[in-house]
Design an enzyme around this catalytic site. Structure first.
Site, PDB file in Angstrom:
ATOM      1  CG  HIS A  25      -1.949   0.588  -2.811  1.00  0.00           C
ATOM      2  ND1 HIS A  25      -1.999  -0.774  -2.635  1.00  0.00           N
ATOM      3  CD2 HIS A  25      -1.574   0.786  -4.097  1.00  0.00           C
ATOM      4  CE1 HIS A  25      -1.671  -1.377  -3.765  1.00  0.00           C
ATOM      5  NE2 HIS A  25      -1.403  -0.451  -4.664  1.00  0.00           N
ATOM      6  NE  ARG A  26      -4.191  -2.469  -5.523  1.00  0.00           N
ATOM      7  CZ  ARG A  26      -3.663  -3.681  -5.636  1.00  0.00           C
ATOM      8  NH1 ARG A  26      -4.294  -4.722  -5.126  1.00  0.00           N
ATOM      9  NH2 ARG A  26      -2.525  -3.881  -6.263  1.00  0.00           N
ATOM     10  CD  GLU A  38      -3.095   3.008  -6.628  1.00  0.00           C
ATOM     11  OE1 GLU A  38      -2.708   2.516  -7.694  1.00  0.00           O
ATOM     12  OE2 GLU A  38      -3.786   2.364  -5.813  1.00  0.00           O
ATOM     13  CG  ASP A  48      -5.626   0.038  -9.347  1.00  0.00           C
ATOM     14  OD1 ASP A  48      -4.484   0.284  -9.753  1.00  0.00           O
ATOM     15  OD2 ASP A  48      -5.884  -0.254  -8.156  1.00  0.00           O
ATOM     16  CG  HIS A 103      -4.988  -4.042  -8.953  1.00  0.00           C
ATOM     17  ND1 HIS A 103      -4.467  -5.271  -9.312  1.00  0.00           N
ATOM     18  CD2 HIS A 103      -3.962  -3.166  -8.970  1.00  0.00           C
ATOM     19  CE1 HIS A 103      -3.164  -5.129  -9.523  1.00  0.00           C
ATOM     20  NE2 HIS A 103      -2.837  -3.869  -9.319  1.00  0.00           N
ATOM     21  CD  GLU A 116      -1.658   1.292 -11.660  1.00  0.00           C
ATOM     22  OE1 GLU A 116      -1.189   0.353 -12.329  1.00  0.00           O
ATOM     23  OE2 GLU A 116      -1.613   1.328 -10.419  1.00  0.00           O
ATOM     24  CE  LYS A 140      -3.777  -2.455 -12.973  1.00  0.00           C
ATOM     25  NZ  LYS A 140      -2.504  -2.543 -12.232  1.00  0.00           N
ATOM     26  CG  ASP A 155      -1.868  -2.013   0.925  1.00  0.00           C
ATOM     27  OD1 ASP A 155      -2.386  -1.488  -0.069  1.00  0.00           O
ATOM     28  OD2 ASP A 155      -1.128  -3.016   0.852  1.00  0.00           O
TER      29      ASP A 155
END
Length: 245
Positions: free
Chosen positions: A7-8, A34, A36, A49, A109, A111, A229
Site C-alpha cells: 500500500h503506497r 498500490e 495513488d 495520495h 488508484e 484520486k 503497509d
C-alpha cells in the site's frame, strides 16, 4: 495464493508513494504495489495520495495548483527525516518505467473523487499502454463513474471499485460494471463475502490490512490479495500459515 500488494509501497518503513518505498516493497517480497495518482497544474500525472502536499512533503497547498517543476522541488520524506537524502514525488511515468523492469502487478488508484481531473483516465491508460503493462495493471477508484469510463476506453485493463462500506452482494455489483474484482475496506470483507465473491469468479483485494489477526484471517480464507503497509510482515504471516504441519 493470496498476493501481497504494498500500500503506497512499503509505507510502514519508508516515505509513502516514493520510488524508494516501491523498490523496498519489491525487496520485501511483495507481488505488487498500490499507488495513488493526482494531476498537476500543467496536466502531469504524479504519484501522491492526498489532494494537498501538506501531510507528506515540506510544501503546502493543492497538488493541482503546482506545476510538475514546482512539485519536484519538494521533499517527500515527511516523517522519515532520518533518511540520508531527499525523496521526490515521482511521476507515474517514472514509476511505470521502473515497474516495467520488474514482475510486479500494480493497482493505480485514480484520486478523482474530490477533484475531478479532466482527462486523467485517458492519460493513465495511454501511459500504461506505452509501457505495455496492460496485463499487470488494475485501475481502481472510489469514483466508480471514472473506472467505468476507463473500462470503456480500455477493456483490456482491469478495473476494480473501491468500497469503504459493506455492500450487499458486491460480486454482483462488480460483474455489473465489468470489474473482475473489488477492493473493500477490510472491515467490509468478512469471510462469507470473500468466499461468495471468489465462488462467483470475482477477486477480492481488501485494504489496508495491517493487523496480524486480519492478515491471518484473509490468508486463511484464500483472499485474492491483500493491500498492506507492511509487506514484510504480511509475507512472514503468509509463510507461517502456508507452512505444512
Amino acid at each position: 495464493m493470496t498476493l501481497i500488494l504494498a500500500h503506497r509501497g512499503y509505507a510502514a518503513e519508508y516515505p509513502e508513494n516514493t520510488l524508494l518505498a516501491f523498490k523496498e516493497a519489491e525487496k520485501a517480497g511483495a507481488e505488487g504495489l498500490e499507488l495513488d495518482v493526482q494531476m498537476t497544474r500543467d496536466g502531469e500525472l504524479v504519484v501522491i495520495h492526498d489532494e494537498k502536499v501538506d501531510r507528506t512533503t515540506d510544501g503546502t497547498g493543492l497538488v493541482k495548483d503546482y506545476s510538475l517543476k514546482e512539485l519536484k522541488k519538494l521533499d517527500a520524506r515527511f516523517k522519515f527525516e532520518a533518511l540520508p537524502k531527499k525523496e521526490l514525488i515521482p511521476t507515474l511515468d517514472e514509476v511505470l518505467e521502473w515497474l516495467s523492469g520488474t514482475k510486479l502487478v500494480c493497482n493505480i488508484e485514480l484520486k478523482n473523487s474530490i477533484i475531478t481531473y479532466e482527462g486523467m483516465e485517458e492519460k493513465v491508460i495511454n501511459m500504461v499502454r506505452a509501457y505495455d503493462l496492460s496485463d499487470r495493471i488494475i485501475i481502481s477508484s472510489f469514483n466508480h463513474y471514472s473506472i467505468v469510463h476507463s473500462y470503456l476506453l480500455a477493456p483490456e485493463i482491469e478495473i476494480a471499485p473501491l468500497l469503504s462500506e459493506g455492500l450487499y452482494m458486491p460480486w454482483i455489483y462488480a460483474q455489473s460494471i465489468k470489474a473482475k474484482g473489488f477492493h473493500p475496506h477490510w472491515r467490509a470483507a468478512p469471510d462469507q463475502i470473500v468466499r461468495a465473491s471468489l465462488e462467483s469468479g470475482i477477486e477480492v483485494r481488501p485494504y489496508t490490512v495491517n493487523k496480524e489477526t486480519e492478515l491471518e484471517r484473509l490468508f486463511k480464507v484464500d483472499c485474492s490479495a491483500i493491500i498492506t503497509d507492511d509487506p514484510a510482515k504480511a509475507r512472514r504471516i503468509r509463510e507461517k500459515i502456508n507452512r505444512p504441519e
